[in-house]
Design a protein around this motif. Structure first.
Motif, short mmCIF file in Angstrom:
data_model
loop_
_atom_site.label_atom_id
_atom_site.label_comp_id
_atom_site.label_asym_id
_atom_site.label_seq_id
_atom_site.Cartn_x
_atom_site.Cartn_y
_atom_site.Cartn_z
N THR A 1 0.77 -1.07 0.02
CA THR A 1 0.19 0.08 0.01
C THR A 1 0.85 1.18 0.08
OG1 THR A 1 -1.79 -1.13 1.14
CG2 THR A 1 -1.76 1.22 1.24
N LEU A 2 0.66 2.14 -0.85
CA LEU A 2 1.53 3.36 -1.07
C LEU A 2 0.25 4.38 -0.58
CD1 LEU A 2 3.29 2.77 -4.36
CD2 LEU A 2 4.24 2.46 -2.05
N ARG A 3 0.71 5.55 0.27
CA ARG A 3 -0.05 6.37 0.76
C ARG A 3 0.17 7.80 0.13
NH1 ARG A 3 -3.52 3.77 3.97
NH2 ARG A 3 -2.58 2.11 5.24
N CYS A 4 -0.85 8.63 -0.03
CA CYS A 4 -0.73 10.03 -0.53
C CYS A 4 -1.85 10.68 -0.10
CB CYS A 4 -0.61 9.99 -1.83
SG CYS A 4 -0.17 11.66 -2.72
N VAL A 5 -1.48 11.86 0.66
CA VAL A 5 -2.56 12.86 1.51
C VAL A 5 -2.28 14.07 1.03
CG1 VAL A 5 -3.86 13.58 3.37
CG2 VAL A 5 -2.94 11.05 3.31
#
Length: 788
Positions: free
Chosen positions: A50-54
């Motif tokens: 899982t790659l996160r981007c906020v």
């Protein structure tokens, strides 16, 4: 929709927005910035990634790049895109590569740092033959083991006489290189030794086909001094923030002393530099640790024997000083500078709205700077420097605004959002608009214009829901083009329609939101306050105001600076002390202090209690408190210009020292009141400032709460013209590699102190604080002094 369907709903989309013009440039439109960027991952094949981007603002559109190209739906199997993340349900070779997220909004587009996704694996040992090693009794034996290629690097282990040894002991040293050192060998150490390698991600182990047979000879007295390992110069490459062992094994009787030097200078041992027998251990390696390391020993004849290591430290690419937003006039020139560090030297790529900038007469790129000549409206948007050196990736973002000099009707870009809130929750409504000149924003409810002075938050609502004309006042923070309406603890009296109106000399435009308030399931005991309520009044521009008006055009006072510590040894009292902020030439006539008890998760459990203190006083004893309890304090200063910005502290009382009965939680604490001062009824206008990210808060101070927790306290600085919406506290354990860790996030803008828990007793920590508003995050504060 029934009450059950409404419960938990936070945002409704019933927003009316009437517009009369096209969008023109506006320096107060919300700028894009990343809150979380995707990080590189090493994972076992077939496992999930899982790659996160906020991104801020949350309304921005997010897409993904793979190997620099847009990642369309169905382009890669087992790839799912969710809000704020990208998931690989089963990592396969076709997924290996570079990933980035792209955020787009009305202001432009930005791209994140690169995240490398690779598959963990480990190869077999190279073919070897059976080896024999003969060592004299009492000497140190070195059994060499060239580890196989592994991602991530393999951990060495040894099979000794049928048993596996995974960690070093007093007599066996397993070194990161894979070598095994046996200190002061004896006949008991004779036998077969086999080297193994373990991949910590796949949990696979590999074992060499043939081992090393150790033969121990009887000592025949003294032996000449000699270097056993290494016998040739060694070149080593190591990553920054890791550890390194430079091996040194000498023979001779008695054992000679090994002297270490770096670049010709004798090394001084310390916390990051120590000896392990004759080996030199370097912890938390920095770029400055690269160089030529030499150890030397002197023989009985006076000759000097030496061996050397050349150490090259690889450092991930990093931006030393981030880009800054700039506003320029059409036709002028502008320069963005992006100083970087890293080894090898990072490659810098300049981006405009996520697309590469190509050198031309208009765009001049040299070293770490980008110069734009003869700026036009087409140059307005988001600029980035994206850097990468194969070890790590980083980026910095800034917005360029171009002033064209044209006039235009207002246009609301981000209207307030309707929502359903539980009684007692905080509510923030935001409204942003464009236009030339920039429009002034006013707020209205069913009773008319809404008041804007922050000290009215100190008035507690009564037991019964009040009619709108008597409702507790709101706090608005405004400047042309941007405004936020904040209600600290919403009640049924706040429910209804709220209108944001943006006006300039050419016209006006409105947007509305509906606020629905659900009553609490259980009643809450409210302390009675005798403070009168004030009907909503518009005072953002000073055109309308309270009957008494302002007596000065000077700004309202700065927030008081609370100097009392966030804990006390006293179980039932707390001495609140402060010093005044700047009063801008208008003496402070009074302070308003409001406090209540909260639980350990900082949820309200007690009611607010409000006290008025004369402006000449700088302390207030709070009495009849409960032992071992957490309280929060909110206070503002008042002058002839009105009430200023609030300051807040969280403190904890000491343990009960006697067997006295516990306090009644519903009982209002007794407060020792200073001498009463004359009432000052002046109300402020809003103080305007330029709209940018906040300044970095002051260096935080640290004080002990318990053995495993501390209080972190800070003082904010200028908010950049837009209200501070939250704070974030981060910490880093000294001596440990890695990024800063978030200790507490989304901290209320009224809080200036938090308790950080679950720390390791005896460890040393540093802390820093970041302020946030609608335009992004401030630079982080100066790092706190080390705390142990």
């Amino acid at each position: 929709m029934d009450d059950g369907g409404l419960r938990g709903l936070k945002v409704l989309s019933t927003v009316l927005c009437v517009c009369h013009t096209l969008l023109f440039s506006c320096p107060c439109v919300l700028s894009l910035s990343f809150r979380t960027q995707p990080a590189s991952v090493v994972q076992k094949q077939g496992e999930a990634v899982t790659l996160r981007c906020v991104v801020r603002p949350a309304s921005a559109n997010l897409t993904w790049l793979f190997q620099g190209q847009p990642l369309h739906a169905g382009a890669l199997p087992d790839v799912e895109v969710h809000p704020g993340s990208l998931s690989l349900s089963s990592l396969q070779p076709q997924h290996i590569g570079l990933y980035q997220c792209v955020a787009r909004s009305e202001t432009g587009a930005i791209v994140s740092q690169q995240a490398r996704v690779t598959i963990a694996d480990i190869e077999e040992f190279r073919e070897t033959h059976r080896r024999s090693l003969v060592v004299k009794e009492g000497d140190t034996a070195v059994i060499q083991c060239p580890l196989p290629l592994s991602n991530p690097p393999a951990l060495p282990r040894y099979r000794i006489r049928g048993k596996w040894l995974e960690e070093s002991t007093d007599e066996y040293l397993i070194l990161p290189s894979g070598n095994l050192q046996i200190i002061s060998v004896s006949s008991e150490h004779q036998g077969m030794y086999k080297c193994g390698a373990y991949n910590p991600v796949t949990r696979e182990s590999k074992v060499e086909a043939h081992g090393t047979k150790l033969i121990v000879k009887d000592s025949d007295g003294s032996s000449p001094v000699g270097i056993v390992y290494p016998v040739n110069p060694v070149n080593l490459t190591v990553k920054q923030s890791t550890s390194l062992v430079l091996e040194c094994v000498v023979s001779g009787s008695p054992s000679p002393f090994a002297k270490w030097t770096k670049d010709g200078h004798e090394l001084r041992l310390g916390s990051r530099l120590r000896l392990q027998h004759s080996n030199l251990v370097l912890s938390d390696i920095q770029l400055s640790d690269g160089g030529l390391y030499t150890y030397s020993v002197q023989t009985e004849d006076g000759d000097v024997l030496s061996a050397s290591y050349t150490v090259n430290v690889l450092g991930a690419a990093s931006v030393l000083r981030g880009l800054s937003d700039q506003t320029v006039s059409s036709g002028s020139s502008v320069r963005f500078t992006c100083p970087v560090s890293g080894n090898p030297a990072p490659k810098i790529t300049w981006l405009f709205n996520s697309s590469p900038v190509l050198p031309s007469s208009h765009y001049q790129i040299s070293d770490s700077s980008l110069r734009i000549s003869s700026v036009t409206a087409q140059d307005e948007g988001m600029y980035q420097c994206l850097i990468d050196n194969g070890i790590g990736s980083a980026q910095s973002t800034a917005r360029l605004s171009v002033q064209s000099g044209k006039t235009s009707l207002p246009m609301i870009l981000f209207p307030p959002e309707s929502g359903v809130y539980a009684e007692g929750e905080p509510v923030t409504l935001s409204c942003n608009a464009s236009g030339q000149p920039l429009p002034v924003i006013r707020w209205y409810n069913s009773a008319g214009p809404i008041a804007t002075h922050p000290a009215l938050l100190l008035q507690a609502p009564g037991r019964e829901a009040m009619p709108p004309e008597d409702a507790p006042a709101h706090l608005t923070m405004s400047r042309p083009g941007s405004s936020s309406l904040y209600i600290q603890a919403v009640t049924a009296a706040h429910a209804g329609k709220y209108i944001c109106e943006a006006s300039n000399e050419l016209g006006s435009v409105q947007a509305e939101a509906i606020l629905t308030v659900e009553p609490q399931s259980s009643s809450t005991v409210i302390a009675e306050d005798s403070h009168p309520t004030v009907p909503p009044i518009q005072s953002d521009e000073g055109e309308e105001g309270p009957p008494t008006g302002r007596s000065s055009d000077k700004p309202t006072p700065e927030a008081p600076i609370i100097i009392s510590p966030p804990q006390t040894h006293k179980p039932n009292t707390y001495d609140l002390e402060w010093r005044a902020g700047r009063d801008w030439g208008n003496p402070i006539s009074a302070y308003f202090v409001k406090y209540r008890k909260v639980d350990d998760t900082e949820n309200m459990v007690g009611s607010w209690h409000t006290v008025r203190v004369p402006g000449s006083e700088k302390s207030l004893p709070l009495l009849d408190l409960e032992p071992s309890s957490l309280y929060e304090v909110l206070m503002v200063a008042r002058s002839a210009a009105g009430e200023g910005q609030p300051a807040m502290l969280t403190f904890r009382t000491g343990k009960e020292r006697s067997s006295s009965s516990s306090k009644n939680p519903s009982k209002a604490p007794f407060v020792s009141l200073p001498e009463k001062a004359p009432e000052d009824k002046a109300l402020p206008n809003t103080h305007y400032a330029h709209c940018y990210i906040p300044e970095s808060p002051d260096r935080p101070t640290i004080s002990m709460a318990t053995e495993s927790s501390v209080y972190v306290t800070w003082i904010p600085r200028a908010n950049g013209g837009s209200p501070i919406t939250a704070f974030r506290v981060e910490y880093r354990k000294q001596g440990r590699s890695g990024d800063w860790v978030i200790a507490d996030d989304n901290i209320s803008p009224l809080k200036l102190s938090v308790e950080v828990r679950n720390l390791e007793p005896g460890s040393t920590y540093r802390f820093r604080v970041i302020a946030m508003n609608n335009y992004g995050e401030s630079p982080h504060s100066a790092t706190s002094r080390p705390y142990q």
